[in-house]
Design an enzyme around this catalytic site. Structure first.
Site, short mmCIF file in Angstrom:
data_model
loop_
_atom_site.label_atom_id
_atom_site.label_comp_id
_atom_site.label_asym_id
_atom_site.label_seq_id
_atom_site.Cartn_x
_atom_site.Cartn_y
_atom_site.Cartn_z
N TYR A 33 -3.76 2.11 -9.08
CA TYR A 33 -2.95 3.12 -9.76
C TYR A 33 -1.67 2.51 -10.31
CZ TYR A 33 0.54 3.46 -5.97
OH TYR A 33 1.54 3.19 -5.07
N LYS A 148 -2.10 -3.19 -6.62
CA LYS A 148 -1.57 -1.83 -6.44
C LYS A 148 -2.72 -0.85 -6.24
CE LYS A 148 2.03 1.21 -8.36
NZ LYS A 148 2.97 1.09 -7.22
N GLU A 180 9.17 -5.38 2.14
CA GLU A 180 9.66 -4.41 1.14
C GLU A 180 9.77 -3.06 1.80
OE1 GLU A 180 6.78 -4.45 -2.04
OE2 GLU A 180 5.11 -4.54 -0.63
N LEU A 205 4.47 -6.11 -3.52
CA LEU A 205 4.08 -5.66 -4.85
C LEU A 205 4.98 -6.32 -5.88
CD1 LEU A 205 2.34 -3.66 -6.52
CD2 LEU A 205 4.27 -2.07 -6.37
#
Length: 285
Positions: A33, A148, A180, A205
């Site tokens: 996505y 992702k 993260e 990411l």
């Protein structure tokens, strides 16, 4: 007004959009996505998001049924149909309906492509003004965070754990170092004014907003170090903040009960949020 969504080549009312229970996105989270911010009815950093989508598809051998140019036109049409001025466009691509449940990739399955809009306030954000409180948690996600995917249960658990104790979000820690946030990239500013964030790898990411922010920070003369940092180093930082497609920059004022700097949103976070938004508005398409 009921939203209009896109599903496999058609624009339909959200209540009329149907996907098979055998879709691999539903059964296996076999899907990727992207979320593109919308400001003043225009797409922000969209080329970067679509390039990352193509990379995610390549890593998973997932065919993308339309071109980046076609996706952009679909996004813009949805923004127009839903009269969206500020918010985001969500895009999801799964491997599709395999006809039955089986772990192996099916042959010649038609992918399922879904897009929808979400209206939300991006510019006038309370967390941007007041800052966030975060907690640290072990990073229990899979090892390919650079892809992702929609396999987001671990981040959901982390965010809920933060909310359960009165915090806003969680920073994830692996082998002693911050990876993260639950749905964002993490940064600290050292006492000498150096901006520190973890370097790109499979562990995080590859944030599109992160990329733009670092470029803008460099242009503003801010010293940048892409290196690992510990949660203990974050406690002692002069500032901390996060970035993502729809938050832009949100300051972090507390981590695990430790006040960060003065306990108020920091100067560098404020500068970066301002210049990012100015750049986003001027370059949106």
């Amino acid at each position: 007004m009921e939203r209009i969504v896109y599903l496999n080549g058609e624009y339909v009312k959200e209540t009329d959009a149907k996907i098979s229970i055998f879709d691999r996105g539903f059964l296996f989270a076999d899907a990727v996505y992207e979320v593109t911010a919308v400001l003043n009815g225009k797409l922000v950093d969209n080329a970067g998001h679509l390039a990352r989508l193509e990379r995610s598809c390549q890593e998973l051998e997932l065919p993308l049924p339309v071109s980046a140019e076609q996706l952009t036109q679909i996004q813009k049409q949805l923004v127009k149909l839903n009269q969206l001025e500020e918010g985001g466009v969500y895009l999801q691509l799964s491997r599709g309906n395999a006809g039955d449940r089986d772990f192996a990739y099916p042959v010649d399955t038609k992918p399922t492509l879904v897009l929808f809009t979400q209206a939300r306030a991006l510019l006038d954000s309370p967390k941007a003004a007041k800052g966030m409180k975060v907690i640290s948690l072990p990073d229990i996600r899979w090892k390919r965070r650079d892809i992702k995917t929609v396999g987001l249960l671990a981040p959901c658990m982390a965010k809920q754990a933060a909310l359960n104790v009165g915090a806003d979000d969680a920073w994830l820690v692996e082998e002693g170092y911050v990876t993260e946030g639950s749905s964002n990239n993490a940064y600290i500013v050292t006492n000498d004014g150096t901006l520190v964030t973890r370097p790109l790898s499979d562990a995080i990411l590859h944030g599109i907003t992160r990329k733009s922010l670092l470029q803008l920070a460099e242009q503003a003369g801010i010293i940048i170090e892409e290196r690992n940092f510990t949660i203990e180093e974050a406690y002692k930082a002069s500032e901390a903040f996060v970035s993502s497609a729809t938050t832009f920059v949100w300051p972090v004022v507390e981590i695990d009960g430790h006040k960060i700097g003065s306990g108020e949103p920091g100067e560098i976070a404020g500068i970066l949020r301002k210049i990012y938004i100015n750049n986003a508005i001027s370059s949106a398409e």
